[in-house]
Design an enzyme around this catalytic site. Sequence first.
Site, PDB file in Angstrom:
ATOM      1  N   SER A   1       0.866  -1.175   0.000  1.00  0.00           N
ATOM      2  CA  SER A   1       0.000   0.000   0.000  1.00  0.00           C
ATOM      3  C   SER A   1       0.905   1.227   0.000  1.00  0.00           C
ATOM      4  CB  SER A   1      -0.890  -0.036   1.251  1.00  0.00           C
ATOM      5  OG  SER A   1      -1.744   1.062   1.234  1.00  0.00           O
TER       6      SER A   1
ATOM      7  N   ASP B   1       1.133   4.421   0.226  1.00  0.00           N
ATOM      8  CA  ASP B   1       0.455   5.671   0.615  1.00  0.00           C
ATOM      9  C   ASP B   1       1.472   6.787   0.822  1.00  0.00           C
ATOM     10  OD1 ASP B   1      -1.837   4.157   0.551  1.00  0.00           O
ATOM     11  OD2 ASP B   1      -1.818   3.751   2.692  1.00  0.00           O
TER      12      ASP B   1
ATOM     13  N   HIS C   1      -3.497   5.533  -3.532  1.00  0.00           N
ATOM     14  CA  HIS C   1      -4.634   6.445  -3.423  1.00  0.00           C
ATOM     15  C   HIS C   1      -4.254   7.627  -4.304  1.00  0.00           C
ATOM     16  CE1 HIS C   1      -6.828   4.642  -0.001  1.00  0.00           C
ATOM     17  NE2 HIS C   1      -5.650   4.364   0.532  1.00  0.00           N
TER      18      HIS C   1
ATOM     19  N   LYS D   1     -12.260   3.420  -3.375  1.00  0.00           N
ATOM     20  CA  LYS D   1     -13.429   3.214  -2.497  1.00  0.00           C
ATOM     21  C   LYS D   1     -14.644   3.972  -3.032  1.00  0.00           C
ATOM     22  CE  LYS D   1     -10.883   2.148   1.740  1.00  0.00           C
ATOM     23  NZ  LYS D   1      -9.496   2.471   1.434  1.00  0.00           N
TER      24      LYS D   1
ATOM     25  N   ASP E   1     -20.822   5.954  -4.704  1.00  0.00           N
ATOM     26  CA  ASP E   1     -21.916   6.851  -5.110  1.00  0.00           C
ATOM     27  C   ASP E   1     -22.881   6.081  -6.015  1.00  0.00           C
ATOM     28  OD1 ASP E   1     -23.385   9.224  -5.664  1.00  0.00           O
ATOM     29  OD2 ASP E   1     -21.564  10.385  -5.298  1.00  0.00           O
TER      30      ASP E   1
ATOM     31  N   SER F   1     -10.834  -2.677   8.324  1.00  0.00           N
ATOM     32  CA  SER F   1      -9.941  -3.009   9.436  1.00  0.00           C
ATOM     33  C   SER F   1     -10.065  -2.021  10.585  1.00  0.00           C
ATOM     34  CB  SER F   1      -8.496  -3.014   8.927  1.00  0.00           C
ATOM     35  OG  SER F   1      -8.178  -1.741   8.390  1.00  0.00           O
TER      36      SER F   1
ATOM     37  N   GLN G   1      -6.964   2.491  13.137  1.00  0.00           N
ATOM     38  CA  GLN G   1      -6.474   1.336  12.373  1.00  0.00           C
ATOM     39  C   GLN G   1      -6.109   0.213  13.335  1.00  0.00           C
ATOM     40  OE1 GLN G   1      -6.569  -0.413   9.885  1.00  0.00           O
ATOM     41  NE2 GLN G   1      -4.954   0.067   8.412  1.00  0.00           N
ATOM     42  N   GLN G   2      -6.461  -1.027  12.966  1.00  0.00           N
ATOM     43  CA  GLN G   2      -6.138  -2.177  13.817  1.00  0.00           C
ATOM     44  C   GLN G   2      -5.311  -3.162  12.996  1.00  0.00           C
ATOM     45  OE1 GLN G   2      -9.929  -2.836  16.514  1.00  0.00           O
ATOM     46  NE2 GLN G   2     -10.516  -2.860  14.363  1.00  0.00           N
ATOM     47  N   TYR G   3      -4.232  -3.665  13.610  1.00  0.00           N
ATOM     48  CA  TYR G   3      -3.327  -4.551  12.881  1.00  0.00           C
ATOM     49  C   TYR G   3      -3.344  -5.981  13.411  1.00  0.00           C
ATOM     50  CZ  TYR G   3      -1.058  -0.396  10.882  1.00  0.00           C
ATOM     51  OH  TYR G   3      -0.783   0.755  10.199  1.00  0.00           O
TER      52      TYR G   3
ATOM     53  N   GLY H   1       1.083  -1.423   4.401  1.00  0.00           N
ATOM     54  CA  GLY H   1       1.490  -0.046   4.105  1.00  0.00           C
ATOM     55  C   GLY H   1       2.627   0.403   4.991  1.00  0.00           C
TER      56      GLY H   1
HETATM   57  O1  LIG Z   1     -10.431  -1.783   5.702  1.00  0.00           O
HETATM   58  C1  LIG Z   1      -9.524  -1.171   5.161  1.00  0.00           C
HETATM   59  C2  LIG Z   1      -9.555  -0.824   3.828  1.00  0.00           C
HETATM   60  C3  LIG Z   1      -8.480  -0.184   3.276  1.00  0.00           C
HETATM   61  N1  LIG Z   1      -7.389   0.132   4.018  1.00  0.00           N
HETATM   62  C4  LIG Z   1      -6.265   0.790   3.316  1.00  0.00           C
HETATM   63  O2  LIG Z   1      -5.112  -0.045   3.430  1.00  0.00           O
HETATM   64  C5  LIG Z   1      -3.956   0.725   3.720  1.00  0.00           C
HETATM   65  C6  LIG Z   1      -3.395   0.294   5.059  1.00  0.00           C
HETATM   66  O3  LIG Z   1      -2.282   1.060   5.415  1.00  0.00           O
HETATM   67  P1  LIG Z   1      -1.387   0.730   6.709  1.00  0.00           P
HETATM   68  O4  LIG Z   1      -0.296   1.753   6.641  1.00  0.00           O
HETATM   69  O5  LIG Z   1      -0.872  -0.673   6.526  1.00  0.00           O
HETATM   70  O6  LIG Z   1      -2.224   0.910   7.932  1.00  0.00           O
HETATM   71  C7  LIG Z   1      -4.392   2.183   3.663  1.00  0.00           C
HETATM   72  O7  LIG Z   1      -4.164   2.644   2.361  1.00  0.00           O
HETATM   73  C8  LIG Z   1      -5.880   2.149   3.897  1.00  0.00           C
HETATM   74  O8  LIG Z   1      -6.529   3.189   3.213  1.00  0.00           O
HETATM   75  C9  LIG Z   1      -7.359  -0.221   5.339  1.00  0.00           C
HETATM   76  O9  LIG Z   1      -6.371   0.048   6.062  1.00  0.00           O
HETATM   77  N2  LIG Z   1      -8.430  -0.860   5.882  1.00  0.00           N
END
Ligand SMILES: O=c1ccn([C@@H]2O[C@H](COP(=O)(O)O)[C@@H](O)[C@H]2O)c(=O)[nH]1
Length: 465
Positions: free
Chosen positions: A239, A241, A265, A296, A299, A356, A415-417, A435
């Site tokens: 990813s 970003d 993105h 994403k 619309d 996530s 964000q959850q990993y 990412g």
């Molecule tokens: O549910 C979701 C959908 C999309 N993402 C996207 O994935 C990457 C994750 O980035 P990290 O740096 O690994 O956290 C990011 O582009 C999000 O827009 C997501 O995280 N969860």
Amino acid sequence: MDDLGSLVVKLFDIEAFKFGSFKLKSGIQSPIYIDLRVIISYPDILRSIAVHMNDIIQRANVACDSICGVPYTALPIASIICADYKRPMLIRRKEKKDYGTKKLIEGKFQPNDRCLIIEDIVTSGSSVAETAESLRAEGLQVTDAIVFFDREQNGENNLKEKNIRLLRVLTITEVLRYLVKYSRITEEISKTVQMFIRENQTQLPSSKPEIVETKHLSMSIRERFQMILKEKKTNLCLSADLPSLDEIIELSKQIGPNICMLKIHCDILNDFSMEKILQLKEISRKFNFLLLEDRKFADIGNTVKSQYTKGLFQISQWADLVTVHILPGEGIVEALEQAAQSINEPRGCLLIAQMSSKGALTDNEDYVKGAVQCAKKYSNFVIGFISQSRLTTDNQFLHCTPGIHLNNTGDQLGQQYVTPRQAIDGRGADILIVGRAILDSINRVKTAEEYQEEGYRVYEQLRHV
Ligand SMILES: O=c1ccn([C@@H]2O[C@H](COP(=O)(O)O)[C@@H](O)[C@H]2O)c(=O)[nH]1
């Protein structure tokens, strides 16, 4: 101290040469950083550089009608040389103007004029090569370039292949020798830098038309994805970003062998252009990975069709895959599939079935069921899901899971990993979307290799591929 030695020491003293540990644009850690931009604040040093370059030009008997400086640092040097050597100056713009004359080369010239290129530093030679290409496109002849400083990372050979002779005042070896001699750096630092240079040789992308792989055109996007996974033995999607497409392009050349897909993105890029995105697409073909625009869409069908095909980004022209929310209903998928029919390359999408992030409203059984139903109905276009669990036993659909990190459980914004093993084993992921775990690491390429290895090992074990 000879003249050149004294100049090298002065450059060290004004911090044009720095030694330590520096993260380069490419993500690589370098023990040396060279920044000649500072010379504009030191007129004596600036003139001395120009005089040395002029000497080399005279000694090499370069025949030229004009001189072209490469922006930005070489411009003041080129101005002095032009004045001393009594030659008109040209400038190649970094970007073509989109107003007025739209010229890329500024200055007066005649067809067949011989033009000498002036640059401050050469690494791979790409700036010189691009400048030569633009000048040649205007009918000028380019056979020589002069640089003040050659990092000895294969720029000379790269330019030779483009029929350009590289003249230079100093090489990195000479600079290190002077700095050790005059006690500015230790022998040990010099050796570290020499080793870094040896290990980081460069190559220019070939300008010859490459043998473009066209096998993919006759395959569906699903078949192609499956083939990439098997052939490259990777289920890693980077990813990317990052705010700069230039940086993504550089990174994708390094990480290309390790990934099956690159996700971007496009709306966070501050330097988006169709030219650059098509360059990225070419790299994706060369290294055999798919390009996913994480747009994403959410619309009504009619609007999404325009968002996919029109505007600044013209996503349908370059993205193999896009992400789509199923919230507005299946019309959104129908619209995208229709729009994709006018593109003469396979296209597809991933439905966002689950997210996530903490508290995501997609955590709802009916929502997920709706996504699976829609995927089955439009299975020619929908090749899988963005998900956090295995949603269907129908293995034609790929489950792509973001929120992956080996050493972190989340960020401050929800964000959850989970780890690669937890994602594949516990959550049924096929593809790992990673990412910041890679982007924020000290060595992005090495970290990507680790995620590739770990991800594919677990995937092979559990999915018996
Ligand atoms: O549910 C979701 C959908 C999309 N993402 C996207 O994935 C990457 C994750 O980035 P990290 O740096 O690994 O956290 C990011 O582009 C999000 O827009 C997501 O995280 N969860």
